[in-house]
Design a protein around this motif. Structure first.
Motif, PDB file in Angstrom:
ATOM      1  N   VAL A 181     -75.964  17.862  -9.679  1.00 44.32           N
ATOM      2  CA  VAL A 181     -76.266  16.450  -9.436  1.00 44.32           C
ATOM      3  C   VAL A 181     -77.567  16.065 -10.139  1.00 44.32           C
ATOM      4  CG1 VAL A 181     -76.818  14.722  -7.663  1.00 44.32           C
ATOM      5  CG2 VAL A 181     -74.970  16.372  -7.271  1.00 44.32           C
ATOM      6  N   SER A 182     -78.598  16.905 -10.007  1.00 44.35           N
ATOM      7  CA  SER A 182     -79.878  16.592 -10.664  1.00 44.35           C
ATOM      8  C   SER A 182     -79.702  16.482 -12.172  1.00 44.35           C
ATOM      9  CB  SER A 182     -80.917  17.687 -10.390  1.00 44.35           C
ATOM     10  OG  SER A 182     -80.957  17.972  -9.023  1.00 44.35           O
ATOM     11  N   ALA A 183     -78.952  17.416 -12.751  1.00 46.17           N
ATOM     12  CA  ALA A 183     -78.753  17.409 -14.205  1.00 46.17           C
ATOM     13  C   ALA A 183     -78.001  16.154 -14.638  1.00 46.17           C
ATOM     14  CB  ALA A 183     -77.997  18.667 -14.635  1.00 46.17           C
ATOM     15  N   ALA A 184     -76.953  15.797 -13.891  1.00 50.06           N
ATOM     16  CA  ALA A 184     -76.164  14.607 -14.254  1.00 50.06           C
ATOM     17  C   ALA A 184     -77.014  13.345 -14.113  1.00 50.06           C
ATOM     18  CB  ALA A 184     -74.927  14.517 -13.368  1.00 50.06           C
ATOM     19  N   ARG A 185     -77.819  13.303 -13.073  1.00 50.44           N
ATOM     20  CA  ARG A 185     -78.662  12.126 -12.853  1.00 50.44           C
ATOM     21  C   ARG A 185     -79.679  11.981 -13.993  1.00 50.44           C
ATOM     22  NH1 ARG A 185     -83.690  10.715 -11.378  1.00 50.44           N
ATOM     23  NH2 ARG A 185     -83.990   8.993  -9.927  1.00 50.44           N
ATOM     24  N   ASP A 186     -80.314  13.093 -14.370  1.00 50.49           N
ATOM     25  CA  ASP A 186     -81.343  13.022 -15.401  1.00 50.49           C
ATOM     26  C   ASP A 186     -80.778  12.646 -16.761  1.00 50.49           C
ATOM     27  OD1 ASP A 186     -83.107  13.641 -13.438  1.00 50.49           O
ATOM     28  OD2 ASP A 186     -83.286  15.775 -13.944  1.00 50.49           O
ATOM     29  N   ALA A 187     -79.490  12.930 -16.964  1.00 47.67           N
ATOM     30  CA  ALA A 187     -78.871  12.624 -18.263  1.00 47.67           C
ATOM     31  C   ALA A 187     -78.296  11.209 -18.334  1.00 47.67           C
ATOM     32  CB  ALA A 187     -77.753  13.651 -18.538  1.00 47.67           C
ATOM     33  N   MET A 188     -78.394  10.449 -17.238  1.00 48.91           N
ATOM     34  CA  MET A 188     -77.758   9.118 -17.214  1.00 48.91           C
ATOM     35  C   MET A 188     -78.410   8.148 -18.187  1.00 48.91           C
ATOM     36  SD  MET A 188     -77.092   8.313 -13.202  1.00 48.91           S
ATOM     37  CE  MET A 188     -75.840   7.041 -13.307  1.00 48.91           C
ATOM     38  N   GLN A 189     -77.570   7.304 -18.787  1.00 51.46           N
ATOM     39  CA  GLN A 189     -78.030   6.199 -19.628  1.00 51.46           C
ATOM     40  C   GLN A 189     -77.846   4.898 -18.844  1.00 51.46           C
ATOM     41  OE1 GLN A 189     -79.204   6.839 -22.875  1.00 51.46           O
ATOM     42  NE2 GLN A 189     -78.986   8.970 -22.188  1.00 51.46           N
ATOM     43  N   ASP A 190     -78.521   3.835 -19.304  1.00 54.70           N
ATOM     44  CA  ASP A 190     -78.362   2.530 -18.657  1.00 54.70           C
ATOM     45  C   ASP A 190     -76.891   2.127 -18.651  1.00 54.70           C
ATOM     46  OD1 ASP A 190     -81.066   2.582 -18.464  1.00 54.70           O
ATOM     47  OD2 ASP A 190     -81.432   0.939 -19.894  1.00 54.70           O
ATOM     48  N   GLY A 191     -76.427   1.616 -17.527  1.00 56.78           N
ATOM     49  CA  GLY A 191     -75.041   1.151 -17.419  1.00 56.78           C
ATOM     50  C   GLY A 191     -74.043   2.242 -17.081  1.00 56.78           C
ATOM     51  N   GLU A 192     -74.521   3.480 -16.943  1.00 54.46           N
ATOM     52  CA  GLU A 192     -73.596   4.566 -16.609  1.00 54.46           C
ATOM     53  C   GLU A 192     -73.384   4.674 -15.103  1.00 54.46           C
ATOM     54  OE1 GLU A 192     -74.147   7.747 -20.223  1.00 54.46           O
ATOM     55  OE2 GLU A 192     -74.193   8.498 -18.165  1.00 54.46           O
ATOM     56  N   VAL A 193     -72.216   5.220 -14.735  1.00 54.29           N
ATOM     57  CA  VAL A 193     -71.851   5.358 -13.325  1.00 54.29           C
ATOM     58  C   VAL A 193     -71.466   6.806 -13.032  1.00 54.29           C
ATOM     59  CG1 VAL A 193     -70.351   4.518 -11.470  1.00 54.29           C
ATOM     60  CG2 VAL A 193     -70.894   3.006 -13.403  1.00 54.29           C
ATOM     61  N   LEU A 194     -72.056   7.359 -11.971  1.00 54.23           N
ATOM     62  CA  LEU A 194     -71.689   8.708 -11.499  1.00 54.23           C
ATOM     63  C   LEU A 194     -71.045   8.579 -10.125  1.00 54.23           C
ATOM     64  CD1 LEU A 194     -74.865  10.998 -11.862  1.00 54.23           C
ATOM     65  CD2 LEU A 194     -73.031  10.638 -13.542  1.00 54.23           C
ATOM     66  N   LEU A 195     -70.023   9.389  -9.876  1.00 55.36           N
ATOM     67  CA  LEU A 195     -69.478   9.484  -8.514  1.00 55.36           C
ATOM     68  C   LEU A 195     -69.765  10.880  -7.984  1.00 55.36           C
ATOM     69  CD1 LEU A 195     -67.775   8.340  -6.126  1.00 55.36           C
ATOM     70  CD2 LEU A 195     -65.752   9.275  -7.276  1.00 55.36           C
ATOM     71  N   LEU A 196     -70.429  10.930  -6.824  1.00 57.27           N
ATOM     72  CA  LEU A 196     -70.712  12.224  -6.187  1.00 57.27           C
ATOM     73  C   LEU A 196     -69.578  12.581  -5.207  1.00 57.27           C
ATOM     74  CD1 LEU A 196     -74.558  12.024  -5.459  1.00 57.27           C
ATOM     75  CD2 LEU A 196     -73.347  12.515  -7.603  1.00 57.27           C
ATOM     76  N   GLU A 197     -69.616  13.817  -4.738  1.00 60.37           N
ATOM     77  CA  GLU A 197     -68.569  14.310  -3.835  1.00 60.37           C
ATOM     78  C   GLU A 197     -68.721  13.677  -2.440  1.00 60.37           C
ATOM     79  OE1 GLU A 197     -65.731  15.166  -2.894  1.00 60.37           O
ATOM     80  OE2 GLU A 197     -65.449  17.058  -3.974  1.00 60.37           O
ATOM     81  N   ASN A 198     -67.628  13.670  -1.691  1.00 57.58           N
ATOM     82  CA  ASN A 198     -67.540  13.186  -0.305  1.00 57.58           C
ATOM     83  C   ASN A 198     -68.784  13.562   0.519  1.00 57.58           C
ATOM     84  OD1 ASN A 198     -66.716  12.567   2.287  1.00 57.58           O
ATOM     85  ND2 ASN A 198     -65.065  14.109   2.350  1.00 57.58           N
ATOM     86  N   VAL A 199     -69.515  12.548   0.970  1.00 60.27           N
ATOM     87  CA  VAL A 199     -70.743  12.826   1.734  1.00 60.27           C
ATOM     88  C   VAL A 199     -70.471  13.636   3.005  1.00 60.27           C
ATOM     89  CG1 VAL A 199     -72.258  10.946   0.959  1.00 60.27           C
ATOM     90  CG2 VAL A 199     -70.593  10.525   2.784  1.00 60.27           C
TER      91      VAL A 199
END
Ligand code: ADP
Ligand code: MG
Length: 359
Positions: free
Chosen positions: A77-95
């Motif tokens: 999650v940290s790696a995906a978050r740090d690689a995000m660009q403006d306008g990008e969307v991430l979906l995380l797993e079921n809380v």
């Protein structure tokens, strides 16, 4: 932007079987990403710890560019978050894969809140719960409400102060959960219809034989509801017994029979109220629709579709029961919420709202 969306949809064999809530979550995700925000989406699905949001991802990615992370926290999650660009969307797993979610655990809340700078709650249907991803984060980050949330809030607020003549239709099961609503709505609505399995409790309290019918954990013997003139109940019922199905009067059910739906006379009776109503609010199917007893629920939906009234329907089972009618336009508003709708109608607020408004 940390976005809590309402993504709790039915899944069978790894596929989403009803997209209603996902479709209602799309506008807020799109608005944020089109404005250039980096959007991290949280949601819950199901009741089992192994339930995954992956099937929801499969539906979402057909509508917008979105990345599936496959975890709720940790290095991925940290790696995906740090690689995000403006306008990008991430979906995380079921809380809810993390049991601390439903405990509103402060450590989980901190971990999730650290992912974003702002919090957007669009999950009206989940906001009656005092859970970490709904209420916890709202106490940590500057909080806003999404388009779906505001739509639900505005429409259900109208239903709390209805224009007369107002008709409240209540069905389904578990009277103990709906009793406060009945008592409160008797003050605001001209008629309150009590159907579905709830009516069995009234018939039982009147002393009728109800045979094998489903009843609630509530005893209405001597209740003022039994004599209140605003209360309507089914005038006929569909029963099943050893000799098959039949329609009969509510006081003519045999000991070996079970009430599973209202009868046609009941919808005819309701149609007269529907025709003159200015406001109609409906929660709860009239019968055991999953077992095929959906005839009167669908007939009532069609009757309301033809009426002029401002009509609101809500409840997970209620929406599912009329799904095959393709009835999106039958109602002024279809709520995505079940329990949250009942809580909001009763109290005018939700745990997720209170948390956001707290200092
Ligand atoms: P919602 O999810 O829309 O709020 P509820 O959960 O209160 O609705 O109620 C739905 C349930 O009530 C369904 O499982 C349906 O089968 C059941 N039900 C309604 N009428 C009857 C009946 N006469 N006998 C048995 N079950 C019934
Ligand atoms: Mg239900």
């Amino acid at each position: 932007m940390l976005l809590r969306a309402g993504l709790n949809v039915p899944v069978a064999d790894g596929k989403v079987t009803n997209q209603f809530r996902i479709m209602r979550a799309l506008p807020t995700i799109n608005k944020l990403r089109q404005a250039g925000a980096r959007v991290i989406v949280l949601g819950h699905l199901g009741r089992e710890p192994e339930d995954s949001l992956y099937p929801v991802y499969e539906v979402l990615q057909a509508h917008l560019p979105i990345t599936w992370v496959g975890a709720l926290h940790g290095d991925a999650v940290s790696a995906a978050r740090d690689a995000m660009q403006d306008g990008e969307v991430l979906l995380l797993e079921n809380v809810r894969q993390d049991s601390r979610e439903t405990e509103n655990d402060p450590e989980l809340t901190d971990t999730l809140a650290a992912l974003g700078e702002y919090f957007v709650n669009d999950a009206f249907a989940d906001s009656h719960r005092n859970h970490a991803s709904v209420a916890g984060i709202a106490r940590r980050l500057p909080t806003y409400f999404g388009l779906n949330f505001m739509h639900e809030y505005d429409e259900l607020t109208k239903a709390r102060q209805p224009e007369a003549p107002a008709l409240f239709l209540l069905g389904g099961a578990k009277f103990e959960t709906k009793m406060p609503l009945v008592e409160q709505f008797l003050a605001h609505y001209d008629h309150v219809f009590i159907g579905g399995a709830l009516a069995n409790d009234i018939f039982k309290a009147r002393g009728y034989t109800i045979g094998q019918s489903l009843v609630s954990e509530i005893d209405l013997t001597g209740s003022p509801l039994l004599t209140n003139e605003k209360i309507l109940v089914p005038v006929d019922v569909e029963v099943e017994g050893p000799n098959g199905r039949r329609t009969c009067l509510p006081d003519a059910v045999a000991a070996d029979e079970r009430i599973l739906d209202a009868g046609p006379g009941t919808v005819a009776m309701l149609a007269r109220h529907v025709a003159i109503a200015k406001t109609i609010l409906w929660n709860g199917p009239l019968g055991n629709f999953e077992a095929g007893y959906d005839t009167q629920t669908k007939a009532l939906a069609q009757t309301i579709a033809e009426a002029e009234a401002y009509a609101i329907i809500g409840g997970g089972d209620t929406i599912a029961a009329i799904e095959t009618l393709g009835c999106q336009e039958c109602f002024t508003f279809m709520s995505t919420a079940g329990g949250a709708m009942l809580t909001f109608l009763e109290t005018g607020t939700l745990a997720g709202i209170d948390a956001a408004l707290a200092d």
